[in-house]
Design a protein around this motif. Structure first.
Motif, PDB file in Angstrom:
ATOM      1  N   THR A 168       0.869  -1.170   0.000  1.00  0.00           N
ATOM      2  CA  THR A 168       0.000   0.000   0.000  1.00  0.00           C
ATOM      3  C   THR A 168       0.910   1.226   0.000  1.00  0.00           C
ATOM      4  O   THR A 168       2.103   1.115   0.317  1.00  0.00           O
ATOM      5  N   TRP A 169       0.351   2.354  -0.373  1.00  0.00           N
ATOM      6  CA  TRP A 169       1.146   3.587  -0.369  1.00  0.00           C
ATOM      7  C   TRP A 169       0.296   4.699   0.233  1.00  0.00           C
ATOM      8  O   TRP A 169      -0.857   4.873  -0.148  1.00  0.00           O
ATOM      9  N   PRO A 170       0.865   5.421   1.199  1.00  0.00           N
ATOM     10  CA  PRO A 170       0.035   6.397   1.909  1.00  0.00           C
ATOM     11  C   PRO A 170      -0.144   7.709   1.140  1.00  0.00           C
ATOM     12  O   PRO A 170       0.755   8.135   0.424  1.00  0.00           O
ATOM     13  N   ALA A 171      -1.315   8.290   1.309  1.00  0.00           N
ATOM     14  CA  ALA A 171      -1.551   9.635   0.786  1.00  0.00           C
ATOM     15  C   ALA A 171      -1.575  10.568   1.984  1.00  0.00           C
ATOM     16  O   ALA A 171      -2.526  10.586   2.748  1.00  0.00           O
ATOM     17  N   GLY A 172      -0.483  11.271   2.157  1.00  0.00           N
ATOM     18  CA  GLY A 172      -0.378  12.213   3.265  1.00  0.00           C
ATOM     19  C   GLY A 172      -0.116  11.524   4.592  1.00  0.00           C
ATOM     20  O   GLY A 172       0.036  10.303   4.661  1.00  0.00           O
ATOM     21  N   MET A 173      -0.047  12.343   5.612  1.00  0.00           N
ATOM     22  CA  MET A 173       0.112  11.803   6.965  1.00  0.00           C
ATOM     23  C   MET A 173      -0.374  12.857   7.948  1.00  0.00           C
ATOM     24  O   MET A 173      -0.658  13.994   7.559  1.00  0.00           O
ATOM     25  N   GLY A 174      -0.482  12.458   9.196  1.00  0.00           N
ATOM     26  CA  GLY A 174      -0.937  13.411  10.216  1.00  0.00           C
ATOM     27  C   GLY A 174      -2.309  13.961   9.866  1.00  0.00           C
ATOM     28  O   GLY A 174      -3.197  13.217   9.458  1.00  0.00           O
ATOM     29  N   LYS A 175      -2.444  15.243   9.992  1.00  0.00           N
ATOM     30  CA  LYS A 175      -3.745  15.886   9.725  1.00  0.00           C
ATOM     31  C   LYS A 175      -4.138  15.786   8.261  1.00  0.00           C
ATOM     32  O   LYS A 175      -5.311  15.842   7.912  1.00  0.00           O
ATOM     33  N   ARG A 176      -3.146  15.675   7.393  1.00  0.00           N
ATOM     34  CA  ARG A 176      -3.445  15.591   5.948  1.00  0.00           C
ATOM     35  C   ARG A 176      -3.635  14.158   5.481  1.00  0.00           C
ATOM     36  O   ARG A 176      -3.723  13.902   4.282  1.00  0.00           O
ATOM     37  N   PHE A 177      -3.654  13.212   6.381  1.00  0.00           N
ATOM     38  CA  PHE A 177      -3.730  11.810   5.977  1.00  0.00           C
ATOM     39  C   PHE A 177      -5.070  11.488   5.313  1.00  0.00           C
ATOM     40  O   PHE A 177      -6.134  11.685   5.899  1.00  0.00           O
ATOM     41  N   LEU A 178      -5.002  11.005   4.081  1.00  0.00           N
ATOM     42  CA  LEU A 178      -6.231  10.726   3.325  1.00  0.00           C
ATOM     43  C   LEU A 178      -6.549   9.246   3.216  1.00  0.00           C
ATOM     44  O   LEU A 178      -7.690   8.862   2.981  1.00  0.00           O
ATOM     45  N   GLY A 179      -5.512   8.427   3.338  1.00  0.00           N
ATOM     46  CA  GLY A 179      -5.724   6.987   3.198  1.00  0.00           C
ATOM     47  C   GLY A 179      -4.551   6.338   2.498  1.00  0.00           C
ATOM     48  O   GLY A 179      -3.466   6.927   2.430  1.00  0.00           O
ATOM     49  N   VAL A 180      -4.772   5.130   2.007  1.00  0.00           N
ATOM     50  CA  VAL A 180      -3.689   4.438   1.298  1.00  0.00           C
ATOM     51  C   VAL A 180      -4.163   3.879  -0.032  1.00  0.00           C
ATOM     52  O   VAL A 180      -5.327   3.496  -0.183  1.00  0.00           O
ATOM     53  N   PHE A 181      -3.252   3.878  -0.984  1.00  0.00           N
ATOM     54  CA  PHE A 181      -3.508   3.181  -2.242  1.00  0.00           C
ATOM     55  C   PHE A 181      -3.229   1.704  -1.999  1.00  0.00           C
ATOM     56  O   PHE A 181      -2.147   1.357  -1.511  1.00  0.00           O
ATOM     57  N   ASP A 182      -4.199   0.880  -2.298  1.00  0.00           N
ATOM     58  CA  ASP A 182      -4.033  -0.565  -2.149  1.00  0.00           C
ATOM     59  C   ASP A 182      -3.664  -1.092  -3.532  1.00  0.00           C
ATOM     60  O   ASP A 182      -4.523  -1.285  -4.391  1.00  0.00           O
ATOM     61  N   ARG A 183      -2.389  -1.303  -3.757  1.00  0.00           N
ATOM     62  CA  ARG A 183      -1.903  -1.631  -5.102  1.00  0.00           C
ATOM     63  C   ARG A 183      -2.405  -2.977  -5.590  1.00  0.00           C
ATOM     64  O   ARG A 183      -2.719  -3.143  -6.756  1.00  0.00           O
ATOM     65  N   GLU A 184      -2.473  -3.932  -4.683  1.00  0.00           N
ATOM     66  CA  GLU A 184      -2.876  -5.288  -5.062  1.00  0.00           C
ATOM     67  C   GLU A 184      -4.329  -5.309  -5.544  1.00  0.00           C
ATOM     68  O   GLU A 184      -4.650  -5.907  -6.567  1.00  0.00           O
ATOM     69  N   ASN A 185      -5.191  -4.643  -4.794  1.00  0.00           N
ATOM     70  CA  ASN A 185      -6.613  -4.682  -5.127  1.00  0.00           C
ATOM     71  C   ASN A 185      -7.074  -3.483  -5.955  1.00  0.00           C
ATOM     72  O   ASN A 185      -8.269  -3.318  -6.195  1.00  0.00           O
ATOM     73  N   GLU A 186      -6.112  -2.667  -6.381  1.00  0.00           N
ATOM     74  CA  GLU A 186      -6.403  -1.501  -7.213  1.00  0.00           C
ATOM     75  C   GLU A 186      -7.562  -0.685  -6.669  1.00  0.00           C
ATOM     76  O   GLU A 186      -8.581  -0.479  -7.346  1.00  0.00           O
ATOM     77  N   GLN A 187      -7.403  -0.276  -5.441  1.00  0.00           N
ATOM     78  CA  GLN A 187      -8.430   0.567  -4.848  1.00  0.00           C
ATOM     79  C   GLN A 187      -7.776   1.557  -3.880  1.00  0.00           C
ATOM     80  O   GLN A 187      -6.675   1.315  -3.378  1.00  0.00           O
ATOM     81  N   PHE A 188      -8.489   2.643  -3.665  1.00  0.00           N
ATOM     82  CA  PHE A 188      -8.012   3.594  -2.681  1.00  0.00           C
ATOM     83  C   PHE A 188      -8.792   3.362  -1.393  1.00  0.00           C
ATOM     84  O   PHE A 188     -10.018   3.302  -1.404  1.00  0.00           O
TER      85      PHE A 188
END
Ligand code: GDP
Length: 521
Positions: A168-188
């Motif tokens: 997975t790859w994170p989008a932001g962190m802390g207060k800006r944390f939006l979630g993670v890209f789940d590469r295997e299942n091609e979903q956010f």
């Protein structure tokens, strides 16, 4: 498929390794929630809630609030049977912590994303690497402002010498944390701040301008694409050898990303593997039962000398009341009483398969590393490795009249693997080595309670042990600082005062070969 095969294939036996405070407990609690083992999180450690600390095992454990029952947790999840082995940290760190890693098939490494790799993780990681155990990484605390994900990946690769593959790859962190890209299942996986995670397939992202138009989201997406192009490709064989680690990001506390991690992990994690024995490789679906003892819990009750031996089942089927042979002595025992899954339920167990951990009553006959088997075979699994001690103390009996009991206790506890014994070269001074302070406390307690001997411990501090060749022993080179000693088998070694002394010595004496026990085994 036979029943044994069917059952063992479901087993996922692993340990979670981390540095204190990285979030291991929180993570374990969340996993137990998946297994419906606890209704609300926050009940794993007896220390914190008292809920699991109901056993009246060893007095020290009670005082410290270490819960024996939580040292092995098992629960069904989906089609799997999950076994989680605890690896105590902090002041509870001991050789048992290392030995636990000989009883698992994979490891989850929890890293604090605000800190990166810390000392204890590194120590435990080395053992995993040495044994080729597959390692899955969870980078925790993404809800806090931490270090850049790329930097963390680099640190893992460089410090631990292992390839990383972000699952997975994170989008932001802390207060800006939006979630993670789940590469295997091609979903956010969208972090909404609610308990429920929101899964948005990549194909539907265009319906979410609040994400796609967000600068943090866009940056992370680019970063992920870059990692996909420049990074290592996923290689399951490397993962299974422990040469590549799949990496996940999330927050155990939120919780967020834990379910995504756990679902991926549980599918990828290996089932029990065949193990080497004195009669060749033993398959986990071998019809005869076999297992080895990786931990002995002594004196749960001071009135009795009862002990519980922790057995990792390696093949066949365990059934209550079965007869087993202890390979070392050839003697047969009936596993009639007291055997139990040392699990959440603490009930007696009727059956078990490869990967499962059972606690058996030990009438003082077992040793750490012992193999028990059924049937005609009488093989032994590979000896458990010795782990290099880091702390050393001189030990004497307070009362010289008790020297006989003192020696007896010392000998037995050493044999049991509770501590490691050394002697100062050419002296009769006993030195005991351990990897954690707890081992000394247990040792002192047991010497008093089981052998009626009060002991005196004189700390020599942290030392770095290095073995050397018999013919290279030159007593004039050593002193209190870099102390010459011998181990139980009489092999000479030096207890270096610190890293600096070790390097200084090496510089001055380039011809003297020094070995680390780690590399030897
Ligand atoms: P352990 O020592 O590794 O078992 O760590 P704990 O699970 O006890 O966690 C240590 C501290 O970190 C506790 O105060 C937790 O609440 C906190 N913690 C754990 N996971 C997270 C997380 O994902 N985010 C944040 N912000 N704190 C966390």
């Amino acid at each position: 498929m036979s029943q044994i095969q069917n059952e063992m294939k479901k087993r996922r036996t692993f340990a979670i390794i981390s540095h204190p405070d990285a979030g291991k407990t929180t993570m374990t609690e969340k996993m137990l929630l998946f297994g419906n083992l606890i209704r609300s999180a926050g009940t794993v450690k007896g220390k914190k809630s008292g809920k699991f600390a109901t056993s009246d095992w060893m007095e020290i454990e009670k005082q410290r609030g270490i819960s024996v029952t939580s040292s092995v947790m098992n629960f069904p999840y989906k089609d799997y049977q999950v076994n989680i082995l605890d690896t105590p940290g902090h002041e509870d760190f001991s050789e048992d912590t290392y030995r636990t890693l000989t009883a698992v098939d994979s490891v989850v490494m929890v890293i604090d994303g605000t800190k990166g790799i810390e000392a204890q993780t590194l120590k435990l990681f080395k053992v995993c690497k040495m044994r080729g155990i597959p390692i899955f990484t969870f980078i925790n605390k993404m809800d806090r402002e931490g270090r850049e994900p790329l930097e963390l990946m680099e640190e893992i690769e460089e410090t631990l010498n292992i390839e990383t593959y972000p699952m997975t790859w994170p989008a932001g962190m802390g207060k800006r944390f939006l979630g993670v890209f789940d590469r295997e299942n091609e979903q956010f996986v969208h972090y909404t701040g609610n308990e429920e995670e929101e899964y948005i397939p990549y194909s539907e992202l265009d319906q979410h301008p609040e994400l796609t138009e967000n600068a943090t989201f866009q940056e992370s997406e680019e970063e992920m694409e870059m990692v996909a192009e420049a990074g290592d490709t996923f290689d399951m064989e490397k993962v299974m050898r422990g040469d590549q680690t799949p990496v996940f990001f999330g927050s155990a506390l939120a919780p967020f990303g834990v379910e995504t991690f756990f679902n991926s992990f549980i599918d990828m994690a290996p089932e029990p593997a065949p193990r080497k024995s004195t009669e060749g490789i033993v398959s986990p679906d071998h019809e005869e039962f076999s297992g080895f003892i990786f931990k002995i819990q002594a004196n749960m009750n001071p009135q009795h000398r009862d002990r519980i031996a922790f057995v990792r089942i390696c093949s066949g089927k365990f059934e209550r009341g079965m007869n087993v042979t202890l390979s070392r002595t050839g003697k047969t025992f009936k596993l009639a009483q007291s055997q139990q899954f040392v699990a959440s339920s603490r009930g007696t167990v009727e059956e078990g398969y490869a990967g499962d951990i059972i606690g058996i009553y030990d009438p003082n006959v077992y040793r750490i590393g012992d193999t028990i088997v059924t049937g005609k075979s009488n093989f032994e699994y590979d000896e458990l490795p010795q782990f290099p001690p880091e702390l050393f103390k001189k030990v004497t009996a307070k009362n010289v009249m008790k020297s006989k009991q003192f020696r007896k206790g010392l000998e037995q506890l050493v044999q049991e693997g509770a501590i490691q014994l050394f002697k100062r070269y050419r002296f009769e001074d006993y030195i005991i080595g351990a990897v954690g302070e707890l081992q000394y406390e247990v040792f002192e307690y047991r010497m008093k309670n089981e052998y009626n001997v009060d002991i005196e411990l004189t700390p020599l501090g942290e030392r770095i042990p290095r073995w050397l060749k018999e013919d290279q022993v030159d007593e004039s080179l050593f002193d209190e600082r870099n102390m010459l000693a011998e181990d139980r088998e009489g092999n000479p070694l030096v207890l270096f005062k610190n890293d600096f002394s070790l390097r200084w010595f090496k510089d001055k004496n380039p011809d003297i070969e020094l070995t680390d026990l780690f590399e030897v085994n």
